[in-house]
Design an enzyme around this catalytic site. Structure first.
Site, PDB file in Angstrom:
ATOM      1  N   HIS A 364       0.826  -1.210   0.000  1.00 52.39           N
ATOM      2  CA  HIS A 364       0.000   0.000   0.000  1.00 52.39           C
ATOM      3  C   HIS A 364       0.861   1.261   0.000  1.00 52.39           C
ATOM      4  O   HIS A 364       2.056   1.240   0.325  1.00 52.39           O
ATOM      5  CB  HIS A 364      -0.962   0.010   1.195  1.00 52.39           C
ATOM      6  CG  HIS A 364      -0.302   0.066   2.545  1.00 52.39           C
ATOM      7  ND1 HIS A 364       0.000   1.258   3.181  1.00 52.39           N
ATOM      8  CD2 HIS A 364       0.103  -0.924   3.389  1.00 52.39           C
ATOM      9  CE1 HIS A 364       0.549   1.006   4.353  1.00 52.39           C
ATOM     10  NE2 HIS A 364       0.624  -0.317   4.504  1.00 52.39           N
ATOM     11  N   CYS A 383       2.694  -5.131   6.857  1.00 52.19           N
ATOM     12  CA  CYS A 383       2.401  -4.865   5.449  1.00 52.19           C
ATOM     13  C   CYS A 383       3.562  -4.100   4.802  1.00 52.19           C
ATOM     14  O   CYS A 383       4.437  -3.582   5.496  1.00 52.19           O
ATOM     15  CB  CYS A 383       1.102  -4.075   5.311  1.00 52.19           C
ATOM     16  SG  CYS A 383      -0.361  -5.055   5.714  1.00 52.19           S
TER      17      CYS A 383
END
Length: 463
Positions: A364, A383
């Site tokens: 992301h 992440c």
């Protein structure tokens, strides 16, 4: 040394002395397989047994008149080059095998010589089947870091490889075909071999510390040998803090990334990028909600609205945080969901890229773009934050022949209007942990951010 005169790989007459000695030495009837193989000094005894049974116990490497034959000489040279492949020659008892000529000179009786030849024959085969399996699959079981077994398919593959190499015009190239064919493996092994060949032309010159780092990473790459490279894929190397798009063996895009902190590490995995979302909202993971946000909410409920978060009950109904008796809420009994609204403040930034995995990690964007200027970027909850995510989105759309959708992507971000883009083809993604790799033929070393090298190295040195 002189060659035996046989065609490589051809069986000797079934009644020859060599056949009789090999058959007798490998006879396990008296004391059983384990004791028999231990007495002979064989670590892969059952595989050696299978190799000779397939050959009707004909010798592969020795001849009564010349000791080692030409194939054996080539094999011994290969064993001596083990360090080029991140392996140790001593693990294959090379000094003992090289002692055959002296042993034969010291022996005065033909029977003693025949027994010595048979014993050396078996030990060379034992070394080579282990060498082949180690080159192909690694020395360790990746899950337990114990010595990898040669039983089953690995042993059968090793014996088949030896027969093929014996029958080949040139032994060494045929034998070395057992190595993994992945881009990362070949580049690292070749760069390391070049470093050893020209030690004065590179920093460190292939010292012991470099060897150990290379050995650990070649081992990792061998564990992945069953995962073939695709023509096009995304590769995240955690210690390098980098994502690369690779097509046809060439890097076509490079992105800096932020990966998980040591206490919340990014996992290694294989998957496929199948969708990305622009202007996403963020559903805060439960662990972050209770461990990081709950204490702040107990201090000041306005924390949520100050940071663009909203609170929802189990029916997904909006809850006023000032109406919650936060001092009664515990991590064990936290009945709410927290979501962050879309916008430049959002923890996911403007784009999030999804791929199926059991760890619930994804790629992301991030509003904290200054982090990409740091040299050490193990800073996330697991992440992977990607620099220049729009370039990645444009690449994915181009692969799908959806270039016309790029203005929609930009408009969605500008208007903070959530939009989903499904990828029919998708793009394979590999997340890896390599503390050493090759870059333009030169070795590059990275910090062992998750301290994963030491256990592997200790297990390798214990072999």
């Amino acid at each position: 040394m002189a060659e035996s005169g046989k065609k490589p790989g051809a069986a000797a007459p079934s009644g020859s002395t060599a056949v009789l000695y090999l058959r007798a030495l490998l006879d396990t009837a008296a004391v059983g397989p384990a004791a028999t193989y231990a007495r002979l000094g064989l670590r892969a005894g059952s595989v050696v047994q299978a190799f000779y049974a397939q050959r009707s116990f004909a010798p592969a490497w020795t001849h009564p008149d010349s000791g080692w034959n030409a194939q054996a000489t080539a094999a011994l040279t290969l064993l001596g080059q083990a360090r080029q492949y991140g392996l140790l020659p001593a693990a294959y008892r090379l000094p003992q095998l090289q002692a055959l000529p002296d042993s034969l000179r010291l022996s005065s009786k033909s029977k003693d010589q025949a027994l010595q030849l048979a014993g050396f024959e078996l030990r060379l085969t034992d070394a080579l089947v282990r060498y082949a399996a180690h080159l192909r699959y690694g020395q360790l079981d990746a899950r337990t870091l114990t010595a990898a077994t040669l039983e089953g398919a690995a042993g059968q593959e090793a014996t088949a490889l030896l027969e093929q190499a014996l029958a080949a015009e040139s032994f060494a190239p045929a034998f070395l075909r057992c190595q993994p064919r992945s881009r990362a493996y070949l580049r690292l092994q070749q760069a390391w071999g070049q470093t050893l060949a020209m030690p004065d032309s590179v920093p460190h010159g292939g010292n012991e510390a470099d060897f150990r780092r290379v050995a650990v990473n070649l081992e990792r790459l061998r564990w992945e040998s069953t995962t073939a490279d695709t023509a096009e894929y995304a590769l995240v190397n955690i210690p390098a803090f980098r994502l690369q798009l690779i097509r046809g063996g060439r890097v076509v895009q490079t992105h800096r990334v932020v990966v998980g902190k040591p206490e919340t590490p990014t996992p290694t995995l294989n998957s496929r990028l199948i969708v990305f979302v622009t202007a996403p909202d963020w559903r805060v993971p439960y662990s972050i909600a209770v461990n990081e946000m709950l204490p702040q909410l107990q201090e000041d409920p306005s924390y949520l609205y100050d940071n663009h978060y909203r609170l929802y009950d189990y029916r997904n109904r909006l809850v006023n945080p000032w109406n919650v008796r936060w001092h009664t809420i515990t991590p064990e009994k936290f009945p709410y969901t927290i979501k962050q609204t879309a916008g430049r403040h959002n923890a996911l930034g403007n784009i999030v890229f999804y791929f199926p995995n059991q760890h619930t990690v994804f790629l992301h964007d991030t509003p904290a773009r200054s982090l990409f200027q740091k040299s050490q970027r193990a800073l996330s909850h697991g992440c992977v934050r990607v620099e220049k995510p729009l370039a990645l989105a444009a690449y994915l759309l181009q692969r799908e022949n959806q270039q016309a959708a790029l203005p929609i992507v930009k408009r969605s971000i500008a208007q903070q209007d959530k939009c989903r883009f499904d990828l029919a083809r998708g793009l394979p993604i590999q997340i890896r942990y390599y503390t050493c790799e090759a870059d333009n033929g030169r070795l590059r070393f990275y910090a062992d951010v998750y301290c994963q090298d030491e256990p592997i190295l200790a297990a390798l040195l214990d072999q």
